[in-house]
Design an enzyme around this catalytic site. Structure first.
Site, mmCIF file in Angstrom:
data_model
loop_
_atom_site.group_PDB
_atom_site.id
_atom_site.type_symbol
_atom_site.label_atom_id
_atom_site.label_comp_id
_atom_site.label_asym_id
_atom_site.label_seq_id
_atom_site.Cartn_x
_atom_site.Cartn_y
_atom_site.Cartn_z
ATOM 1 N N HIS A 1 0.834 -1.205 0.000
ATOM 2 C CA HIS A 1 0.000 0.000 0.000
ATOM 3 C C HIS A 1 0.872 1.259 0.000
ATOM 4 C CE1 HIS A 1 -3.261 -2.733 0.798
ATOM 5 N NE2 HIS A 1 -4.133 -1.754 0.905
ATOM 6 N N HIS B 1 1.240 -4.053 9.158
ATOM 7 C CA HIS B 1 2.656 -4.197 8.817
ATOM 8 C C HIS B 1 3.493 -3.807 10.028
ATOM 9 C CE1 HIS B 1 3.030 -5.116 4.481
ATOM 10 N NE2 HIS B 1 1.904 -4.454 4.347
ATOM 11 N N ASP C 1 8.562 -2.410 7.537
ATOM 12 C CA ASP C 1 7.966 -2.561 6.205
ATOM 13 C C ASP C 1 7.657 -1.198 5.593
ATOM 14 O OD1 ASP C 1 8.031 -5.199 6.977
ATOM 15 O OD2 ASP C 1 5.916 -5.242 7.554
#
Length: 354
Positions: A183, A224, A228
């Site tokens: 994302h 996450h 990340d």
């Protein structure tokens, strides 16, 4: 009068779309391989994330993370916040990317933008696949923890199960594809592109604030780890600007484009030129097509350094030159008469490569 005004504006919109399509088509044809490769790589990325879900090794508790320690946990009931911010950034970007078809002031070519986006995105996704494949971290999301039915995706009975992917499940309930955040990668590519080619400073600031808020919400939602998101924040810009150094196609911003301004629209320059006697000029409103120069650095250690210009026209510039010659031969500068009887010039704009 009102109906006539609406009809005139509608015809102008249609003319702009048709004109821009004729300009974009050579760009699209010249870059169809890049666009096709980028589109196919999205499928390969989906297959890889699904394989990571099958290889996932869950734990009851996630690994230690500073973001989990200092950010308030949003929980499952507020997991929608990061997704809402994502789509609030993604959808306006898609709309903006097609703005050259309707606006008078054009800063980029839609076909070129998408070719570049897909190249950058594919490179980032390749690094992402390499990262989460070599090391399987236990996902921190709630549906990915030990004891949950969705924590590990079972291996298929045949090879066919590996190439058929469930996009909805992988987008919202995937596990194992952690480093780095997908994302965050998508919105960073879009935000960097808008920063490079957009005009409005306040919108750029809002976009970057949105990206930062989404990143924090991703960690707070336990989707996450912090690493990340952090890795995505420095990997994507490095890849983006490394590729920017290789791209040479630019669109002239201050040229006179053959568009009649709409009500309240500022085109920056007058679309009507006149000779010394006040009569309309026959000068075509076609921006010049220049052949791109390939820069080759010579010399070393400060001696003999210079730039050698090699006049080798690319395929896109040749196509545009052919289009320009065709338009000029066919008399592309047409004379139309408005409702007051004054001539207005309209023509097909040709871009410039530099």
């Amino acid at each position: 009068m009102r109906i006539e005004y609406i009809w005139d504006q509608t015809q102008e919109w249609r003319r702009r779309v048709r004109l821009e399509f004729r300009i974009e088509l050579p760009m699209l044809i010249a870059r169809w391989k890049q666009i096709l490769f980028g589109a196919l790589f999205q499928y390969f990325h989906g297959v890889s994330t699904q394989l990571a879900h099958r290889m996932h090794q869950p734990q009851e508790e996630p690994l230690g993370d500073l973001g989990f320690t200092y950010l308030p946990e949003l929980g499952l009931q507020n997991a929608w916040i990061s997704e809402t911010i994502f789509w609030s950034l993604f959808i306006p970007f898609i709309i903006w990317s097609f703005s050259p078809f309707v606006t008078s002031r054009k800063r980029f070519y839609t076909a070129v933008i998408y070719a570049r986006i897909l190249v950058v995105l594919s490179l980032c996704q390749f690094l992402r696949i390499l990262s989460f494949t070599v090391t399987q971290l236990p996902a921190p999301n709630y549906h990915c923890r030990a004891g949950e039915d969705t924590a590990v995706l079972p291996m298929p009975d045949s090879w066919w199960g590996h190439i058929v992917i469930n996009l909805g499940r992988q987008a919202t309930h995937g596990c194992g594809d952690l480093i780095f955040s997908s994302h965050t990668t998508f919105v960073l590519v879009g935000c960097l592109t808008f920063t490079e080619y957009g005009e409005t400073l306040i919108l750029k600031i809002i976009a970057w604030i949105g990206v930062g808020m989404m990143s924090l919400c991703i960690v707070a939602s336990r989707k996450h780890y912090s690493v990340d998101v952090v890795v995505a924040w420095y990997t994507v810009p490095l890849v983006f600007y490394a590729m920017m150094r290789r791209w040479t196609t630019v669109r002239p911003v201050h040229e006179q484009w053959p568009h009649r301004p709409l009500i309240g629209e500022d085109v920056g320059v007058s679309m009507k030129e006149e000779n010394g006697d006040g009569s309309p000029s026959d000068k075509p409103l076609l921006p010049v097509v220049t052949v791109p120069a390939q820069h080759v650095r010579q010399g070393s250690k400060g001696e003999g350094k210079g730039i050698r210009l090699s006049r080798r026209p690319s395929g896109s510039s040749l196509s545009l030159r052919e289009l320009e010659m065709q338009e000029m031969e066919n008399g592309s500068v047409e004379r139309n008469t408005d409702k007051d009887g004054n001539p207005s010039a309209s023509s097909s704009a040709i871009c410039r490569i530099s």
